[in-house]
Design an enzyme around this catalytic site. Structure first.
Site, mmCIF file in Angstrom:
data_model
loop_
_atom_site.group_PDB
_atom_site.id
_atom_site.type_symbol
_atom_site.label_atom_id
_atom_site.label_comp_id
_atom_site.label_asym_id
_atom_site.label_seq_id
_atom_site.Cartn_x
_atom_site.Cartn_y
_atom_site.Cartn_z
ATOM 1 C CE1 TYR A 159 1.180 -0.174 4.345
ATOM 2 C CE2 TYR A 159 -0.494 -1.899 4.457
ATOM 3 C CZ TYR A 159 0.591 -1.234 5.019
ATOM 4 O OH TYR A 159 1.093 -1.642 6.237
ATOM 5 C CG LEU A 161 -0.376 5.795 -3.976
ATOM 6 C CD1 LEU A 161 -1.546 5.936 -4.931
ATOM 7 C CD2 LEU A 161 0.559 7.001 -4.107
ATOM 8 C CE1 TYR A 162 -4.393 3.773 5.297
ATOM 9 C CE2 TYR A 162 -2.432 2.511 5.861
ATOM 10 C CZ TYR A 162 -3.630 3.083 6.233
ATOM 11 O OH TYR A 162 -4.082 2.972 7.535
ATOM 12 C CB ALA A 163 2.958 3.617 3.213
ATOM 13 C CE LYS A 166 -4.194 6.627 7.591
ATOM 14 N NZ LYS A 166 -5.152 7.397 8.406
#
Length: 255
Positions: A159, A161-163, A166
């Protein structure tokens, strides 16, 4: 051992806005704040889950108010916050919870996927914060809680982009803490480990995951949404009045 949890008198009648509040960690936030006697408004796109949650909390001091909102639409976000303000009053606590950790590979990301992922996981946190700051100034202070993740800290795969989003939450919190602090507005990140919600259990918790949790957490057992909600209660209450610009990690001792 029987658990006995804290009550926070300062949260009674306090106006709380929660994004992504219909299910998972967000639903635990809505329930825990409502049970403390706060006035809660929450945003989500899952109408059925939201209505079920409101029905379950019909006996709360203030029944939570659900507002449909697609947080990727900034005009809709601003309108929903204005509606929440009209119904519960000036926002004293904002919990920027909404997110989606759907799996994706770097090779599959195009411009549209990039923009959408950051809109879901980062952008709304910034614009919701912008929208409630005038309320908190009028109130003489407030608390903003931005949900982060330990996923990027422990170099979780699947992930990117999620990382990235965040990780940026941490930068946003640090970048705003001093400016907002001069107005007695606190901003902190609440950082979950692997919280086993219904969705996580359904999609990704397998035998290998159970073994990883048992090996990596210092504390045994699964991390549940209520653990995050109880930390949020502290960060929203007057008990944390001198806490800002911090990461509060709730992960069973994994990091």
């Amino acid at each position: 051992m029987m658990s006995r949890f804290a009550c926070y008198p300062s949260l009674v009648d306090r106006n709380v806005l929660i994004t992504g509040g219909a299910s998972g960690i967000g639903a635990a936030f809505v329930e825990q704040f409502s049970r403390q006697g706060a006035r809660v408004a929450f945003l989500d796109v899952d109408e059925r889950a939201a209505e079920t949650l409101v029905e379950r909390l019909a006996d709360a001091r203030h029944v939570p108010i659900y507002l449909y909102c697609d947080l990727t639409d900034l005009d809709a976000l601003r309108a929903a916050i204005a509606s929440a303000r009209a119904q519960i009053g000036a926002i004293a606590v904002l919990i920027n919870n909404a997110a989606n950790d759907g799996r994706h590979a770097l090779a599959d990301i195009d411009e549209s996927a990039f923009e959408h992922n950051l809109a879901v996981n980062l952008r709304h946190q910034i614009f919701a914060t912008q929208a409630v700051i005038p309320d908190m100034r009028r109130l003489g202070g407030g608390s903003i809680i931005c949900l982060g993740s330990t996923g990027w800290m422990r170099k979780g795969a699947g992930y990117p982009l999620y990382a990235a989003a965040k990780a940026a939450v941490r930068g946003f919190v640090n970048g705003m803490a001093r400016e907002l602090g001069q107005q007695r507005i606190r901003i902190n990140s609440l950082v979950p480990g692997w919280v086993i919600t219904e969705r996580q259990a359904r999609l990704w918790l397998d035998d290998a995951g159970r073994e990883e949790i048992a090996r990596s957490q210092c504390l045994p057992g699964f991390l549940k949404p209520d653990e995050l909600a109880r930390a949020a209660l502290f960060l929203a209450a007057d008990d944390s009045r001198m806490c800002t610009g911090q990461d509060y990690i709730v992960d069973g001792g994994w990091i």
